[in-house]
Motif scaffolding. Sequence first.
Motif, PDB file in Angstrom:
ATOM      1  N   ALA A  22      37.252 -15.576 120.957  1.00 37.69           N
ATOM      2  CA  ALA A  22      37.242 -14.826 119.720  1.00 37.69           C
ATOM      3  C   ALA A  22      36.908 -15.674 118.539  1.00 37.69           C
ATOM      4  CB  ALA A  22      38.490 -13.908 119.716  1.00 37.69           C
ATOM      5  N   ASN A  23      36.904 -17.011 118.601  1.00 35.46           N
ATOM      6  CA  ASN A  23      36.604 -17.836 117.748  1.00 35.46           C
ATOM      7  C   ASN A  23      37.624 -17.512 116.347  1.00 35.46           C
ATOM      8  OD1 ASN A  23      35.351 -19.964 116.145  1.00 35.46           O
ATOM      9  ND2 ASN A  23      34.003 -18.789 115.495  1.00 35.46           N
ATOM     10  N   LYS A  24      38.924 -17.386 116.907  1.00 33.08           N
ATOM     11  CA  LYS A  24      39.966 -16.892 115.987  1.00 33.08           C
ATOM     12  C   LYS A  24      41.154 -18.033 115.777  1.00 33.08           C
ATOM     13  CE  LYS A  24      39.117 -12.052 115.778  1.00 33.08           C
ATOM     14  NZ  LYS A  24      39.824 -10.720 116.284  1.00 33.08           N
ATOM     15  N   LYS A  25      41.525 -18.097 114.828  1.00 33.81           N
ATOM     16  CA  LYS A  25      42.963 -18.936 114.610  1.00 33.81           C
ATOM     17  C   LYS A  25      44.168 -18.222 114.879  1.00 33.81           C
ATOM     18  CE  LYS A  25      40.696 -22.156 111.209  1.00 33.81           C
ATOM     19  NZ  LYS A  25      40.948 -22.607 109.796  1.00 33.81           N
ATOM     20  N   ALA A  26      44.163 -16.856 114.714  1.00 34.88           N
ATOM     21  CA  ALA A  26      45.423 -16.014 114.789  1.00 34.88           C
ATOM     22  C   ALA A  26      45.674 -15.705 116.190  1.00 34.88           C
ATOM     23  CB  ALA A  26      45.305 -14.857 114.212  1.00 34.88           C
ATOM     24  N   SER A  27      46.932 -15.737 116.821  1.00 38.34           N
ATOM     25  CA  SER A  27      47.673 -15.506 117.956  1.00 38.34           C
ATOM     26  C   SER A  27      48.964 -15.293 117.880  1.00 38.34           C
ATOM     27  CB  SER A  27      46.976 -16.559 119.067  1.00 38.34           C
ATOM     28  OG  SER A  27      47.557 -16.272 120.109  1.00 38.34           O
ATOM     29  N   TRP A  28      49.528 -14.592 118.623  1.00 33.38           N
ATOM     30  CA  TRP A  28      51.022 -14.204 118.287  1.00 33.38           C
ATOM     31  C   TRP A  28      51.774 -14.993 119.529  1.00 33.38           C
ATOM     32  CZ3 TRP A  28      53.748 -12.667 114.621  1.00 33.38           C
ATOM     33  CH2 TRP A  28      55.105 -12.391 114.686  1.00 33.38           C
ATOM     34  N   ASN A  29      52.916 -15.866 118.898  1.00 34.19           N
ATOM     35  CA  ASN A  29      53.731 -16.623 119.518  1.00 34.19           C
ATOM     36  C   ASN A  29      55.199 -16.199 119.272  1.00 34.19           C
ATOM     37  OD1 ASN A  29      55.656 -18.869 120.592  1.00 34.19           O
ATOM     38  ND2 ASN A  29      53.687 -20.033 120.605  1.00 34.19           N
ATOM     39  N   TRP A  30      55.835 -15.516 120.320  1.00 32.90           N
ATOM     40  CA  TRP A  30      57.040 -15.067 120.044  1.00 32.90           C
ATOM     41  C   TRP A  30      58.081 -16.149 119.500  1.00 32.90           C
ATOM     42  CZ3 TRP A  30      58.890 -10.602 118.204  1.00 32.90           C
ATOM     43  CH2 TRP A  30      58.007  -9.559 118.711  1.00 32.90           C
ATOM     44  N   CYS A  31      58.011 -17.483 120.246  1.00 34.46           N
ATOM     45  CA  CYS A  31      58.885 -18.415 120.189  1.00 34.46           C
ATOM     46  C   CYS A  31      58.890 -19.042 118.734  1.00 34.46           C
ATOM     47  CB  CYS A  31      58.696 -19.744 121.182  1.00 34.46           C
ATOM     48  SG  CYS A  31      59.133 -18.984 122.901  1.00 34.46           S
ATOM     49  N   SER A  32      57.580 -19.343 118.373  1.00 30.20           N
ATOM     50  CA  SER A  32      57.303 -19.944 116.907  1.00 30.20           C
ATOM     51  C   SER A  32      57.991 -18.942 115.832  1.00 30.20           C
ATOM     52  CB  SER A  32      55.981 -20.301 116.857  1.00 30.20           C
ATOM     53  OG  SER A  32      55.036 -19.340 116.731  1.00 30.20           O
ATOM     54  N   PHE A  33      57.683 -17.546 116.222  1.00 29.59           N
ATOM     55  CA  PHE A  33      58.275 -16.611 115.040  1.00 29.59           C
ATOM     56  C   PHE A  33      59.502 -16.404 115.031  1.00 29.59           C
ATOM     57  CE2 PHE A  33      60.013 -12.168 114.705  1.00 29.59           C
ATOM     58  CZ  PHE A  33      59.670 -11.848 113.633  1.00 29.59           C
ATOM     59  N   LEU A  34      60.408 -16.663 116.110  1.00 31.89           N
ATOM     60  CA  LEU A  34      61.873 -16.393 116.219  1.00 31.89           C
ATOM     61  C   LEU A  34      62.450 -17.898 115.915  1.00 31.89           C
ATOM     62  CD1 LEU A  34      62.033 -14.288 119.497  1.00 31.89           C
ATOM     63  CD2 LEU A  34      62.507 -13.629 117.023  1.00 31.89           C
ATOM     64  N   PHE A  35      62.036 -18.792 116.451  1.00 29.15           N
ATOM     65  CA  PHE A  35      62.719 -20.173 116.198  1.00 29.15           C
ATOM     66  C   PHE A  35      62.174 -21.376 115.322  1.00 29.15           C
ATOM     67  CE2 PHE A  35      63.384 -18.581 120.574  1.00 29.15           C
ATOM     68  CZ  PHE A  35      64.662 -18.361 120.432  1.00 29.15           C
ATOM     69  N   GLY A  36      60.790 -21.034 114.800  1.00 28.85           N
ATOM     70  CA  GLY A  36      60.154 -21.741 113.725  1.00 28.85           C
ATOM     71  C   GLY A  36      60.182 -23.070 113.902  1.00 28.85           C
ATOM     72  N   GLY A  37      60.694 -23.883 113.066  1.00 26.17           N
ATOM     73  CA  GLY A  37      60.700 -25.343 113.087  1.00 26.17           C
ATOM     74  C   GLY A  37      61.297 -25.832 114.331  1.00 26.17           C
ATOM     75  N   ASN A  38      62.275 -25.271 114.918  1.00 26.91           N
ATOM     76  CA  ASN A  38      62.978 -25.909 116.257  1.00 26.91           C
ATOM     77  C   ASN A  38      62.025 -25.668 117.226  1.00 26.91           C
ATOM     78  OD1 ASN A  38      65.586 -26.031 114.894  1.00 26.91           O
ATOM     79  ND2 ASN A  38      66.111 -23.984 115.360  1.00 26.91           N
ATOM     80  N   TRP A  39      61.050 -24.545 117.361  1.00 23.34           N
ATOM     81  CA  TRP A  39      59.961 -24.723 118.204  1.00 23.34           C
ATOM     82  C   TRP A  39      59.025 -25.847 118.170  1.00 23.34           C
ATOM     83  CZ3 TRP A  39      54.829 -23.335 118.037  1.00 23.34           C
ATOM     84  CH2 TRP A  39      54.097 -23.364 119.147  1.00 23.34           C
ATOM     85  N   PHE A  40      58.669 -26.065 116.825  1.00 27.96           N
ATOM     86  CA  PHE A  40      57.802 -26.862 116.587  1.00 27.96           C
ATOM     87  C   PHE A  40      58.284 -28.448 117.036  1.00 27.96           C
ATOM     88  CE2 PHE A  40      56.048 -23.910 113.426  1.00 27.96           C
ATOM     89  CZ  PHE A  40      54.685 -23.810 113.881  1.00 27.96           C
ATOM     90  N   ALA A  41      59.424 -28.687 116.699  1.00 32.01           N
ATOM     91  CA  ALA A  41      59.944 -29.829 117.309  1.00 32.01           C
ATOM     92  C   ALA A  41      60.123 -30.022 118.755  1.00 32.01           C
ATOM     93  CB  ALA A  41      61.455 -29.891 116.551  1.00 32.01           C
ATOM     94  N   TYR A  42      60.502 -28.690 119.352  1.00 30.39           N
ATOM     95  CA  TYR A  42      60.718 -28.884 120.898  1.00 30.39           C
ATOM     96  C   TYR A  42      59.302 -29.242 121.443  1.00 30.39           C
ATOM     97  CZ  TYR A  42      61.873 -26.979 125.408  1.00 30.39           C
ATOM     98  OH  TYR A  42      62.130 -26.685 126.754  1.00 30.39           O
ATOM     99  N   ARG A  43      58.198 -28.627 121.003  1.00 30.67           N
ATOM    100  CA  ARG A  43      56.970 -28.858 121.412  1.00 30.67           C
ATOM    101  C   ARG A  43      56.269 -30.234 120.750  1.00 30.67           C
ATOM    102  NH1 ARG A  43      54.887 -26.985 126.131  1.00 30.67           N
ATOM    103  NH2 ARG A  43      55.869 -25.133 126.573  1.00 30.67           N
TER     104      ARG A  43
END
Length: 225
Positions: free
Chosen positions: A111-132
């Motif tokens: 779709a050539n889009k940057k937007a997509s939904w991720n429940w983990c990054s929504f609920l856990f934010g910085g913790n998810w980014f660090a986990y990944r």
Amino acid sequence: MGTGDEAGKEVKGLTCDKCGQPYSNGLKFCASCGNLLDDSNAPHFSVAGVNSQYSGTQTNYGGQISCNLSQQGYQYSSGFNTHVQAEPDIIAFLLSNQPTYLKKFNKMSAANKKASWNWCSFLFGGNWFAYRKMYGIAAVYIGISFLPALIPTLGTILNLALSICSGIFGNYFYKQHIDSELQVAKSMGQYNKAAYIAKKGGTSTVGLIIAIIASIVVNIIITSL
């Protein structure tokens, strides 16, 4: 039975990757669609929980899944008619939840889009980014998440907006992170590249714990002001 008889015998589990038609030993091209066939005599990933074989390792998959792993890349398909292709390096980098992220990345690219939904990054934010292992983004997120605390009236709204933005663009940031790290690994020798991907890819429980501790420390500092 002679060797010639074996060469023309149809082997159960050998099907064309393109059209799904069964084929016999020794054939190089599919008689139905002309596709170049894999004559390894080893069935690709099967359907609905049947054992599969790749590089000498058997894997069980449940549900409506059809996979094909080869030196050329990785293909995953589900009951939603969505196909994802990726190089083996991406698979090794993801390590966990490969089908989920590959499907999301494929949809974003198609779709050539940057937007997509991720429940983990929504609920856990910085913790998810660090986990990944996206430590830089995790640090920025944690820092920004506490700025609204200095503005009590708008704090809750701003934090919710930050979480929503994280949910929408989490997959995009992760895809960019993977592309960047694999670009670095691309110029390495095979052994060094594998070691680099193992180090930079996958998940980090230690990173998650550090992010949680950092959040607590920053929260203590903010509340003491």
